[in-house]
Design an enzyme around this catalytic site. Sequence first.
Site, PDB file in Angstrom:
ATOM      1  N   LYS A 125       0.840  -1.198   0.000  1.00 56.14           N
ATOM      2  CA  LYS A 125       0.000   0.000   0.000  1.00 56.14           C
ATOM      3  C   LYS A 125       0.874   1.246   0.000  1.00 56.14           C
ATOM      4  O   LYS A 125       0.583   2.227  -0.670  1.00 56.14           O
ATOM      5  CB  LYS A 125      -0.938  -0.002   1.204  1.00 56.14           C
ATOM      6  CG  LYS A 125      -2.115  -0.935   0.986  1.00 56.14           C
ATOM      7  CD  LYS A 125      -3.135  -0.852   2.085  1.00 56.14           C
ATOM      8  CE  LYS A 125      -4.164  -1.966   1.893  1.00 56.14           C
ATOM      9  NZ  LYS A 125      -4.928  -2.258   3.086  1.00 56.14           N
ATOM     10  N   LYS A 136      -6.691 -12.193 -11.145  1.00 57.47           N
ATOM     11  CA  LYS A 136      -7.375 -12.563  -9.912  1.00 57.47           C
ATOM     12  C   LYS A 136      -8.573 -11.630  -9.664  1.00 57.47           C
ATOM     13  O   LYS A 136      -8.447 -10.411  -9.768  1.00 57.47           O
ATOM     14  CB  LYS A 136      -6.390 -12.433  -8.741  1.00 57.47           C
ATOM     15  CG  LYS A 136      -7.021 -12.810  -7.419  1.00 57.47           C
ATOM     16  CD  LYS A 136      -6.185 -12.408  -6.228  1.00 57.47           C
ATOM     17  CE  LYS A 136      -7.000 -12.626  -4.964  1.00 57.47           C
ATOM     18  NZ  LYS A 136      -6.461 -12.049  -3.771  1.00 57.47           N
ATOM     19  N   LYS A 153     -11.825  -6.665  -5.729  1.00 61.27           N
ATOM     20  CA  LYS A 153     -12.428  -5.326  -5.740  1.00 61.27           C
ATOM     21  C   LYS A 153     -11.439  -4.295  -6.284  1.00 61.27           C
ATOM     22  O   LYS A 153     -11.824  -3.404  -7.024  1.00 61.27           O
ATOM     23  CB  LYS A 153     -12.760  -4.901  -4.297  1.00 61.27           C
ATOM     24  CG  LYS A 153     -14.044  -5.415  -3.781  1.00 61.27           C
ATOM     25  CD  LYS A 153     -14.347  -4.820  -2.420  1.00 61.27           C
ATOM     26  CE  LYS A 153     -13.371  -5.230  -1.343  1.00 61.27           C
ATOM     27  NZ  LYS A 153     -13.516  -6.589  -0.860  1.00 61.27           N
TER      28      LYS A 153
END
Length: 324
Positions: A110, A189, A192
């Site tokens: 992240k 994959k 979201k």
Amino acid sequence: MRILSGIQPTGRFHWGNYFGAIRQYIALQDGHEAYYFIANLHALTTVRDPLRLRRATLDAALDLLALGLDPDRATLFVQSDVPEVSELCWLLMTNAPMGLLERCVAYKEKKAKGLTADAGLFTYPVLMAADILAYDADLVPVGEDQVQHIEVCRDLARSFNHLYGDVFAMPRAQLMESSAKVPGTDGEKMSKSYDNTIEIFEEPASVRKKVMRITTDSRAMEEPKAPETDHLFQLYSLFADAPRREEMAALYRRGGFGYGTVKKELAAVAEEFFGDARARRRELEGDLERVEAILADGAARARRKAAQVLHRAQQACGVPVRSR
Ligand code: ADP
Ligand code: TRP
């Protein structure tokens, strides 16, 4: 054997969540003492819209119950309904090495993407450790991406036990068998974050539309195709029973068909697969009081257990609470 797992309410659950996680949770509620929770405190590190978070938390409960999570067999609750976990998190935090958390892939990724890192994101694995240790969980079914977090949990438990005595049970990760990645509409994959999901309870017309748009290669109709390496076939295999799967595999090997045929079959078989769950969800949606009662009951059960463990930890490290 006590099983525990959590799932974040960061959006509506999709096929990947079902086959990669939810289906296993449901299977494991038989023959084990199972605790499953909706990780809304973890979701707070990404969802900053209170109405959306509330709705997503309720939707997660509705989805799980509709899909077969049985509150008589498993304890289903919302993470924030057990404040003991947040207290326990602090105790663990006082002994969580920075280096250990800096090495966590989820945080590193992240940060690498340029997302502003806050303390919530950084200490996410410590809250996750508290989630697990608060219930003396033995087994934690998780996808591959969470295995490192379970290792962190074990490290934190080990060092706390080393300092203060035998406080925490040592949990183990159980890698979920079909955490084999469910492909999304683009063949990557399903996630979201990649905007390639098909939601479990999305309207059938919308499912059909998305299925028809699944990317495929450009091989001609006449050409035989290998089913094993085709993501459309992989998706079809998740829903179809063995005879239908075999029939479809034979069609692939023979060739002489368009991918449109497979897509129509996939949409139909998926609709049939989730048909009962869809009806149950509609029923639950019409009886939200019952859903609230299930969550309240789950929270009460979970709190009883977490309070014992927290008490044990507080006593051990010298911060007992006088008025409980
Ligand atoms: P997303 O990637 O959409 O944000 P999450 O990370 O919230 O999904 O995943 C919740 C659970 O569902 C995890 O246990 C994860 O391993 C599983 N899961 C998510 N996507 C897939 C997938 N495409 N295939 C298999 N399992 C998945
Ligand atoms: N971090 C997990 C995920 O994103 C969710 C989670 C929170 C969890 N606490 C947990 C999973 C404790 C297992 C045990 O998938």
